[in-house]
Motif scaffolding. Sequence first.
Motif, PDB file in Angstrom:
ATOM      1  N   ASP A 213      49.174  43.876  39.589  1.00 46.28           N
ATOM      2  CA  ASP A 213      50.612  43.790  39.308  1.00 46.28           C
ATOM      3  C   ASP A 213      51.401  43.787  40.616  1.00 46.28           C
ATOM      4  N   GLU A 214      51.899  42.610  40.965  1.00 49.61           N
ATOM      5  CA  GLU A 214      52.650  42.523  42.224  1.00 49.61           C
ATOM      6  C   GLU A 214      53.991  43.248  42.140  1.00 49.61           C
ATOM      7  N   GLY A 215      54.359  43.629  40.938  1.00 51.82           N
ATOM      8  CA  GLY A 215      55.556  44.455  40.775  1.00 51.82           C
ATOM      9  C   GLY A 215      55.429  45.809  41.465  1.00 51.82           C
ATOM     10  N   LEU A 216      54.192  46.209  41.759  1.00 52.60           N
ATOM     11  CA  LEU A 216      54.001  47.506  42.430  1.00 52.60           C
ATOM     12  C   LEU A 216      54.380  47.453  43.908  1.00 52.60           C
ATOM     13  N   ILE A 217      54.383  46.227  44.463  1.00 52.58           N
ATOM     14  CA  ILE A 217      54.509  46.112  45.915  1.00 52.58           C
ATOM     15  C   ILE A 217      55.765  46.808  46.449  1.00 52.58           C
ATOM     16  N   GLU A 218      56.870  46.644  45.742  1.00 53.80           N
ATOM     17  CA  GLU A 218      58.116  47.247  46.247  1.00 53.80           C
ATOM     18  C   GLU A 218      58.015  48.768  46.379  1.00 53.80           C
ATOM     19  N   HIS A 219      57.117  49.377  45.608  1.00 54.68           N
ATOM     20  CA  HIS A 219      57.011  50.845  45.640  1.00 54.68           C
ATOM     21  C   HIS A 219      56.056  51.348  46.721  1.00 54.68           C
ATOM     22  N   ILE A 220      55.260  50.439  47.277  1.00 54.63           N
ATOM     23  CA  ILE A 220      54.213  50.880  48.211  1.00 54.63           C
ATOM     24  C   ILE A 220      54.249  50.093  49.511  1.00 54.63           C
ATOM     25  N   TYR A 221      55.249  49.257  49.701  1.00 54.92           N
ATOM     26  CA  TYR A 221      55.288  48.341  50.846  1.00 54.92           C
ATOM     27  C   TYR A 221      55.231  49.101  52.172  1.00 54.92           C
ATOM     28  N   ASP A 222      54.293  48.682  53.024  1.00 58.52           N
ATOM     29  CA  ASP A 222      54.180  49.243  54.382  1.00 58.52           C
ATOM     30  C   ASP A 222      53.698  50.704  54.380  1.00 58.52           C
ATOM     31  N   PHE A 223      53.172  51.182  53.257  1.00 59.13           N
ATOM     32  CA  PHE A 223      52.697  52.569  53.194  1.00 59.13           C
ATOM     33  C   PHE A 223      51.479  52.752  54.111  1.00 59.13           C
ATOM     34  N   ASP A 224      51.253  54.003  54.507  1.00 61.29           N
ATOM     35  CA  ASP A 224      50.108  54.289  55.382  1.00 61.29           C
ATOM     36  C   ASP A 224      48.792  54.202  54.612  1.00 61.29           C
ATOM     37  N   THR A 225      48.782  54.810  53.422  1.00 61.01           N
ATOM     38  CA  THR A 225      47.564  54.764  52.596  1.00 61.01           C
ATOM     39  C   THR A 225      47.987  54.631  51.136  1.00 61.01           C
ATOM     40  N   ILE A 226      47.282  53.773  50.408  1.00 58.66           N
ATOM     41  CA  ILE A 226      47.452  53.788  48.951  1.00 58.66           C
ATOM     42  C   ILE A 226      46.084  53.970  48.302  1.00 58.66           C
ATOM     43  N   TYR A 227      46.116  54.622  47.133  1.00 55.10           N
ATOM     44  CA  TYR A 227      44.930  54.692  46.276  1.00 55.10           C
ATOM     45  C   TYR A 227      45.196  53.729  45.137  1.00 55.10           C
ATOM     46  N   HIS A 228      44.279  52.774  44.967  1.00 56.79           N
ATOM     47  CA  HIS A 228      44.431  51.837  43.861  1.00 56.79           C
ATOM     48  C   HIS A 228      43.125  51.810  43.085  1.00 56.79           C
ATOM     49  N   GLU A 229      43.225  51.765  41.774  1.00 53.15           N
ATOM     50  CA  GLU A 229      42.004  51.698  40.973  1.00 53.15           C
ATOM     51  C   GLU A 229      41.282  50.372  41.220  1.00 53.15           C
ATOM     52  N   ALA A 230      39.960  50.389  41.123  1.00 54.11           N
ATOM     53  CA  ALA A 230      39.142  49.175  41.142  1.00 54.11           C
ATOM     54  C   ALA A 230      38.010  49.472  40.160  1.00 54.11           C
ATOM     55  N   THR A 231      38.366  49.378  38.885  1.00 59.52           N
ATOM     56  CA  THR A 231      37.411  49.768  37.840  1.00 59.52           C
ATOM     57  C   THR A 231      36.191  48.853  37.829  1.00 59.52           C
ATOM     58  N   TYR A 232      36.436  47.544  38.093  1.00 57.37           N
ATOM     59  CA  TYR A 232      35.358  46.559  37.968  1.00 57.37           C
ATOM     60  C   TYR A 232      35.149  45.765  39.244  1.00 57.37           C
ATOM     61  N   LEU A 233      33.988  45.157  39.338  1.00 59.04           N
ATOM     62  CA  LEU A 233      33.701  44.218  40.419  1.00 59.04           C
ATOM     63  C   LEU A 233      34.414  42.889  40.139  1.00 59.04           C
ATOM     64  N   ASP A 234      34.391  42.047  41.151  1.00 57.59           N
ATOM     65  CA  ASP A 234      35.151  40.788  41.126  1.00 57.59           C
ATOM     66  C   ASP A 234      34.807  39.872  39.946  1.00 57.59           C
ATOM     67  N   ASN A 235      33.537  39.898  39.521  1.00 54.01           N
ATOM     68  CA  ASN A 235      33.135  38.967  38.442  1.00 54.01           C
ATOM     69  C   ASN A 235      33.614  39.415  37.054  1.00 54.01           C
ATOM     70  N   MET A 236      34.369  40.497  36.989  1.00 56.07           N
ATOM     71  CA  MET A 236      34.808  41.010  35.690  1.00 56.07           C
ATOM     72  C   MET A 236      36.332  40.906  35.539  1.00 56.07           C
ATOM     73  N   GLN A 237      36.917  39.878  36.115  1.00 59.75           N
ATOM     74  CA  GLN A 237      38.377  39.742  36.053  1.00 59.75           C
ATOM     75  C   GLN A 237      38.919  39.703  34.624  1.00 59.75           C
ATOM     76  N   ASP A 238      38.193  38.995  33.739  1.00 56.56           N
ATOM     77  CA  ASP A 238      38.688  38.882  32.365  1.00 56.56           C
ATOM     78  C   ASP A 238      38.683  40.240  31.670  1.00 56.56           C
ATOM     79  N   LYS A 239      37.585  40.965  31.844  1.00 56.37           N
ATOM     80  CA  LYS A 239      37.500  42.284  31.231  1.00 56.37           C
ATOM     81  C   LYS A 239      38.566  43.211  31.820  1.00 56.37           C
ATOM     82  N   ALA A 240      38.754  43.128  33.138  1.00 61.70           N
ATOM     83  CA  ALA A 240      39.779  43.949  33.787  1.00 61.70           C
ATOM     84  C   ALA A 240      41.139  43.666  33.156  1.00 61.70           C
ATOM     85  N   TYR A 241      41.437  42.393  32.965  1.00 60.27           N
ATOM     86  CA  TYR A 241      42.738  42.035  32.390  1.00 60.27           C
ATOM     87  C   TYR A 241      42.871  42.578  30.962  1.00 60.27           C
TER      88      TYR A 241
END
Lengths: 300, 300
Positions: A213-241
Motif C-alpha cells: 500500500d503506497e498510501g503508507l509512504i506519507e507516514h514513513i517517508y525518510d524514516f530511519d527504520t521501519i518494520y514491515h510485514e513480509a508474510t510470503y515469498l515473492d512467488n505468492m503475490q496472489d495469496k498475499a493480496y
Amino acid sequence: MLSVTILGNNSAVPAFNRHPTSQVVSHDGTNYLVDCGEGTQIQMIKYKIRRGKISHIFISHLHGDHYFGLVGLINTFSLLSHKQEIHVYGPEPLQQIIEMQLKVADTILSYPIFFHTLTENATLVDNERIRIKCFRTQHRIPCFGFSFEEKEGKRKLLIEQIRKLQIPISFYSSLQNGLDYITPKGKVIKNDTVTAAPGKGKRYAFCADTRYDEGLIEHIYDFDTIYHEATYLDNMQDKAYSRYHTTTKQAAALARKAMVKRLLIGHFSSKYNSLDVFQDEARQVFPNTELAIEGVTYEV
Amino acid sequence: MLSVTILGNNSAVPAFNRHPTSQVVSHDGTNYLVDCGEGTQIQMIKYKIRRGKISHIFISHLHGDHYFGLVGLINTFSLLSHKQEIHVYGPEPLQQIIEMQLKVADTILSYPIFFHTLTENATLVDNERIRIKCFRTQHRIPCFGFSFEEKEGKRKLLIEQIRKLQIPISFYSSLQNGLDYITPKGKVIKNDTVTAAPGKGKRYAFCADTRYDEGLIEHIYDFDTIYHEATYLDNMQDKAYSRYHTTTKQAAALARKAMVKRLLIGHFSSKYNSLDVFQDEARQVFPNTELAIEGVTYEV
C-alpha cells in the motif's frame, strides 16, 4: 536512544519456535509495547524485558496473533501489584473484550487502566521527548500502524566556552533551550557561540499487517527504520493480496519508495521453516533489509 | 490405557519456565484437553501432543491461567483447516468470551464448535469406553473438577479352550460380551468357562483449583490417580485458605482420606523456584505423591 526489540516475528500459527507478533520500542528508559500475541509475557521473561517500564501498549488490530497475550499480561501486572497507570491503544471492541474477562474472573486490577480507541492519523502520545501516531493500513479488518518520532534533543553545551565566559550554572538549561546570555555588564553572548545543534530525532514505524500500500509512504517517508510485514515469498503475490498481506519484494519496494534507511521484515508465514530466502529476496530490491529476529534489539 | 500429560504446572504468573495449567488426558487414541492456560498450543508443539486427536476440551473455571490459551487454540485449529467437531465444556460466560473474539476478527471456523455449560455433578461424556463427569470445587469463582472413569473392558477370550470346543469365530464378539454358546447339538457352553473377567477400568480425577475440601472425596474415592493443586507449602495454610487454594500437606491429607492410589500435585505458586520441598512435604503425609512435571506423561 530509540530501539526496538522483537518478541514475536511469526504470523498466526506459532511454528518453528517463532511466536506471534509483539515488539518493544524503547526510548529513554520507557518501554512501549507494540502488539501482544499469545505468550508475549513469557517472551518478556525470556528476553529480560522490564515489564515495569511499560505504561503504553499499542494493539494494531484484533486478529488474535496480535493481541491474545494482552489479557494475560494485564492480569500479571496486577498479580505483581503494579501500581502505575497503563494506557492501552487499540480498535474499539478491545476494551469490552478485556473488561468482560476481568469481570468473569472477579478481578480488580491493582492499577488504573485506560483504553483509547484508535482513529485515523491520531496522535497518541506527544510530549517533549517523543511523538507517537497511528495510521490505517490495508487489512481485512480495521488495522493500524504506529510511528515513533523522537523529538530533537536540547542544544549541546560547549562547556569550555561557557566556563571561559563565566556563564552561571543556573543559566545552563536556558542555554540548552536556545536562549542568549546577557552578562551583568549587558554584553550579549549569542547562544550558537556556546552551544551546538542537537542531534536529529530518530524515527521508527511499525507498519502492522497490510497489503502492499503506497498510501503508507506519507507516514514513513525518510524514516530511519521501519518494520514491515513480509508474510510470503515473492512467488505468492496472489495469496498475499487475497489474504491482505505482503511479500518480501513488495515490502522492500515500499521501503525503497519511502526512502527509509533500513527495513526490518517479519510476520513470516508458518509454512516456511527457513527464513534465509526472505532476506535474499528483499535485499534484491532494498539492500538494507534485515530479518526481525526474536530476542534481538535493533537500534533505530 | 489411560494417561495424563502435564503441559503446565504453575499458578497464575508464569515463572521459572513453568507454565499455567493445562494437561492432556489420553485414552484409547483420544486426547481430552483439561484447562488451557496461555501458551498451551506452544506447549503442545514442544511436547508433540497430536492436536488433531482433541475433540473435547474441559475448562475448570474462568481465571485466566486456566483458559487464556483457549481462543488461540480454537483459532489455530481453524487455520490448520481442522474439520471435526470440537466440544468445549466450561462455565457459562466462556462461550460469549470466545464468540466475541471470533466475531471482531471476522473469523468463521473451519469446523463445528459446541459449547456446553458445566453444572454440578453433570455427566459430560458417557460412551462404551469412558465416563467423564464434573464436580464443584471450593474456589473464589465457580470452579469444577473432572473425573475420568474408564469403562470395564470386554471379557477376555481363552482362545485355546474356544478352539478346542470349535466355537465359530463369528461368535467371538458375543463371547466377549458375556453370552453363553450353544452348540449345534444343543449343548450349553457357559461363558465363564471360555472367557476371563475383563481388567478393571482405571480412574483419574483433575481436582482443579480449590480450598482443602473433604466434599471432594466422594468424587475421587479409591481412584487410581488424582491431580490436586498444591499452590503453597505447609507454612502458608492461612494464605491458602484466603486465596481458595491448598497446601502440600492438605492435598496429601485429602489423597489419604480418599484412599487414592497416587497423588500428582501441581499449580505451584510463582514465589517458589525449587519444587523439591513440595514433594518432601506431601510425601510425609501421603508417600505415593509425585510432582506434576511439564512434558511428563503419567500412566493412571
